[in-house]
Design a protein around this motif. Structure first.
Motif, short mmCIF file in Angstrom:
data_model
loop_
_atom_site.label_atom_id
_atom_site.label_comp_id
_atom_site.label_asym_id
_atom_site.label_seq_id
_atom_site.Cartn_x
_atom_site.Cartn_y
_atom_site.Cartn_z
N ASN A 346 0.84 -1.20 0.00
CA ASN A 346 0.00 0.00 0.00
C ASN A 346 0.88 1.26 0.00
O ASN A 346 0.99 1.95 1.03
CB ASN A 346 -0.91 0.01 1.22
N PRO A 347 1.51 1.60 -1.12
CA PRO A 347 2.44 2.73 -1.15
C PRO A 347 1.81 4.05 -0.71
O PRO A 347 2.44 4.82 0.03
CB PRO A 347 2.87 2.78 -2.61
N ALA A 348 0.60 4.34 -1.17
CA ALA A 348 -0.03 5.63 -0.86
C ALA A 348 -0.21 5.79 0.65
O ALA A 348 0.06 6.87 1.21
CB ALA A 348 -1.36 5.75 -1.58
N GLU A 349 -0.68 4.76 1.32
CA GLU A 349 -0.88 4.85 2.76
C GLU A 349 0.45 5.01 3.49
O GLU A 349 0.56 5.76 4.47
CB GLU A 349 -1.61 3.60 3.25
N LEU A 350 1.48 4.33 3.00
CA LEU A 350 2.78 4.42 3.64
C LEU A 350 3.39 5.81 3.49
O LEU A 350 3.98 6.35 4.44
CB LEU A 350 3.71 3.37 3.03
N LEU A 351 3.23 6.41 2.33
CA LEU A 351 3.79 7.74 2.08
C LEU A 351 3.07 8.83 2.85
O LEU A 351 3.63 9.91 3.07
CB LEU A 351 3.73 8.06 0.58
N GLY A 352 1.85 8.56 3.26
CA GLY A 352 1.09 9.57 4.00
C GLY A 352 1.23 9.48 5.51
O GLY A 352 0.55 10.21 6.23
N THR A 353 2.13 8.65 6.01
CA THR A 353 2.29 8.48 7.46
C THR A 353 3.14 9.59 8.06
O THR A 353 3.89 10.29 7.37
CB THR A 353 2.96 7.13 7.75
N GLN A 354 3.03 9.71 9.38
CA GLN A 354 3.85 10.66 10.12
C GLN A 354 5.32 10.30 10.03
O GLN A 354 6.19 11.18 9.98
CB GLN A 354 3.41 10.69 11.59
N ALA A 355 5.62 9.01 9.95
CA ALA A 355 7.01 8.57 9.84
C ALA A 355 7.64 9.07 8.55
O ALA A 355 8.82 9.44 8.52
CB ALA A 355 7.07 7.05 9.91
N MET A 356 6.88 9.10 7.46
CA MET A 356 7.40 9.60 6.19
C MET A 356 7.66 11.10 6.26
O MET A 356 8.68 11.59 5.76
CB MET A 356 6.42 9.29 5.06
N ARG A 357 6.77 11.83 6.90
CA ARG A 357 6.98 13.26 7.05
C ARG A 357 8.23 13.55 7.88
O ARG A 357 9.00 14.46 7.58
CB ARG A 357 5.75 13.91 7.69
N GLN A 358 8.43 12.73 8.91
CA GLN A 358 9.63 12.91 9.74
C GLN A 358 10.90 12.58 8.96
O GLN A 358 11.92 13.25 9.09
CB GLN A 358 9.53 12.03 10.99
N LEU A 359 10.83 11.56 8.11
CA LEU A 359 11.98 11.19 7.29
C LEU A 359 12.37 12.35 6.38
O LEU A 359 13.57 12.67 6.24
CB LEU A 359 11.65 9.95 6.47
N LEU A 360 11.41 13.00 5.77
CA LEU A 360 11.71 14.11 4.87
C LEU A 360 12.27 15.30 5.64
O LEU A 360 13.18 16.00 5.15
CB LEU A 360 10.46 14.52 4.09
N ARG A 361 11.75 15.55 6.84
CA ARG A 361 12.29 16.66 7.65
C ARG A 361 13.74 16.38 8.05
O ARG A 361 14.60 17.27 7.98
CB ARG A 361 11.41 16.88 8.88
N ASP A 362 14.01 15.16 8.47
CA ASP A 362 15.39 14.81 8.85
C ASP A 362 16.33 14.92 7.66
O ASP A 362 17.46 15.41 7.79
CB ASP A 362 15.42 13.37 9.40
N ALA A 363 15.86 14.48 6.49
CA ALA A 363 16.71 14.55 5.30
C ALA A 363 17.00 16.00 4.92
O ALA A 363 18.13 16.35 4.54
CB ALA A 363 16.03 13.83 4.13
N SER A 364 16.01 16.88 5.04
CA SER A 364 16.20 18.29 4.69
C SER A 364 17.17 18.97 5.63
O SER A 364 17.86 19.94 5.25
CB SER A 364 14.86 19.03 4.70
N GLN A 365 17.26 18.50 6.87
CA GLN A 365 18.21 19.08 7.83
C GLN A 365 19.64 18.61 7.57
O GLN A 365 20.60 19.32 7.88
CB GLN A 365 17.78 18.70 9.26
#
Length: 479
Positions: A346-365
């Motif tokens: 279920n890619p769409a559900e996985l990409l919409g999780t809080q964990a994915m948002r945190q991954l992108l924030r950590d990567a941007s830092q």
């Protein structure tokens, strides 16, 4: 359509025009040389009155009035059938009618009968019999009621029918000339019609009308990118186009810091992986630390292009099997890469999780820029979910493939979820189109289509790139 649009249509459709013209010319030549030669014969009939004096004058007046009717009777069905019966022809009177013509010679009392047939002998025979039958028909029609009176009007054959071994049809030079002209007309008309009916994106003007912003770059078509996905290794002009894209992205984001970019397209097979990979490389070349993330979990192929592993990646981090640092792979060209990892159900559900948002924030830092290779916008919702978690989206369109409606729907979907469109890129542009290499943001920096501005545009692009490198060097020194 003005002259410029007319020439543009012919230039972009030159293959179609050329093929149509060549095919039409070849078909014309084939038809002309396979046609059965037709031979001609003609015979003249003189219609007059045998009487003299005042009666002759009156009869001549009647002849002038009737001679056109006699010419018309030359193709009367009963007369033609008599000709067929006498000569034993294997044809119908309709077919014979198509081989015969009769006309009044201007200002005379003469009827000329022209006949076409497959052989000169047959043409002469038909002409002779046609004249004989027409003379007999006139005699019957003009015969007085009193049997002892002479006919007021008579018809007789002026001379023997002509005979010629030279065919009268087809006229080879004339037929080929007309066929070539018709083929040329069809080639031009077909190209214009296809151009007018074509709903695909083919120019920066199309993009600007649909998105309200100019294309940040137009990338020339380079067939070798399938084997060598890094533009600098394949084609100088394509690498230069990515440098123009890099420079224009910096101008597009002057008012707002952009640390994460999502690269997507309206539909599949538009070249977004190529653009994401080479944009990341171009950014690395000016000293930026770049993380390239493959977020297309339905069709991951960045790892294959870069020769890296895809078994560990985003999914592995989201499931807690490894850390972000542990999943990132370095590449020899300086790019840091994060693959998709195991394929989720279920890619769409996985990409919409809080964990994915945190991954992108950590990567941007951790990196100066995060570039995400995302699925296309229209078929699935994955890109629509991710675009809300990045600073902006770069939307890719493919020359002659993406339709205007598809691009419009992709923009609508992006704006509908509150995403920010940084700009668009026109990919696989033919080098003859005049749109390559790129398009300057706002004022035309890059390689424009106007010949008089090309030198200034190239200088501007080099100056902007040099300024970007100096700024990047200053940031590294301050660290």
């Amino acid at each position: 359509m003005d002259l410029r649009q007319f020439l543009t249509a012919l230039r972009t459709r030159w293959r179609f025009s050329l093929l149509t013209f060549v095919a039409g010319t070849i078909a014309t030549i084939a038809i002309v040389f396979t046609m059965t030669p037709q031979y001609g014969s003609s015979v003249k009939m003189f219609v007059s009155t045998p009487t003299g004096g005042q009666a002759e004058y009156g009869a001549a007046f009647i002849v002038t009035q009737r001679v056109a009717s006699y010419a018309d009777l030359a193709k009367d069905p009963s007369l033609l059938q008599d000709v067929i019966d006498e000569l034993g022809l294997d044809m119908t009177f309709e077919e014979l009618s198509g081989k015969i013509s009769a006309e009044v010679v201007t200002s005379t009392q003469t009827i000329q009968i022209n006949v076409k047939a497959d052989t000169p002998e047959l043409a002469q025979q038909i002409a002779e019999e046609e004249a004989t039958q027409l003379v007999a028909l006139v005699q019957r029609l003009e015969k007085p009621a009193a049997g002892n009176e002479a006919a007021a009007i008579t018809a007789r054959v002026a001379a023997d029918p002509s005979f010629s071994d030279d065919p009268v049809a087809p006229n080879v030079p004339l037929s080929i000339g007309l066929g070539v002209l018709v083929s040329l007309f069809l080639a031009i008309a077909g190209a214009l019609l296809r151009h007018l009916l074509d709903r695909t994106v083919k120019s920066r003007d199309d993009i600007e009308k649909l998105t309200g912003t100019p294309a940040l770059a137009t990338l020339p078509f380079e067939p070798q990118v399938k084997k060598n996905p890094v533009a600098s290794d394949t084609d100088v002009s394509l690498a230069e186009a990515f440098r123009v894209l890099r420079t224009n992205l910096q101008f597009a984001s002057l008012d707002e810091s952009v640390r994460s970019i999502l690269v997507s397209s309206a539909v599949p097979n538009e070249g977004k992986t190529l653009v994401a990979t080479n944009l990341a490389l171009s950014m690395v070349q000016v000293g930026k630390s770049v993380l390239l993330i493959d977020a297309d979990m339905r069709n991951p192929n960045v790892a294959t292009r870069l020769g890296l592993e895809n078994s560990v990646g985003v999914v592995s981090v989201l499931l807690g099997r490894t850390t972000l640092e542990g999943a990132i792979q370095p590449h020899s060209n300086g790019i840091s890469f994060l693959g998709t990892g195991p394929k989720p159900p279920n890619p769409a559900e996985l990409l919409g999780t809080q964990a994915m948002r945190q991954l992108l924030r950590d990567a941007s830092q951790q990196f100066d820029l995060v570039i995400i290779d995302a699925p296309p916008m229209l078929p699935v919702a994955d890109a629509s979910i991710l675009v809300t978690e990045v600073d902006g989206a770069l939307l890719l369109t493919r020359y002659g493939s993406t339709t205007r409606e598809q691009l419009r729907l992709a923009i609508t979907r992006l704006e509908g979820v509150g995403g920010r469109l940084i700009g668009t890129v026109l990919n696989r542009t033919p080098r003859r189109s005049g749109d390559t290499y790129g398009y300057g943001y706002g004022y035309g920096y890059g390689y424009g289509p106007d010949a008089e501005n090309q030198k200034a545009d190239r200088k501007a692009a080099r100056a902007l790139a040099k300024e970007a490198r100096r700024e990047s060097g200053g940031r590294r020194a301050s660290r």
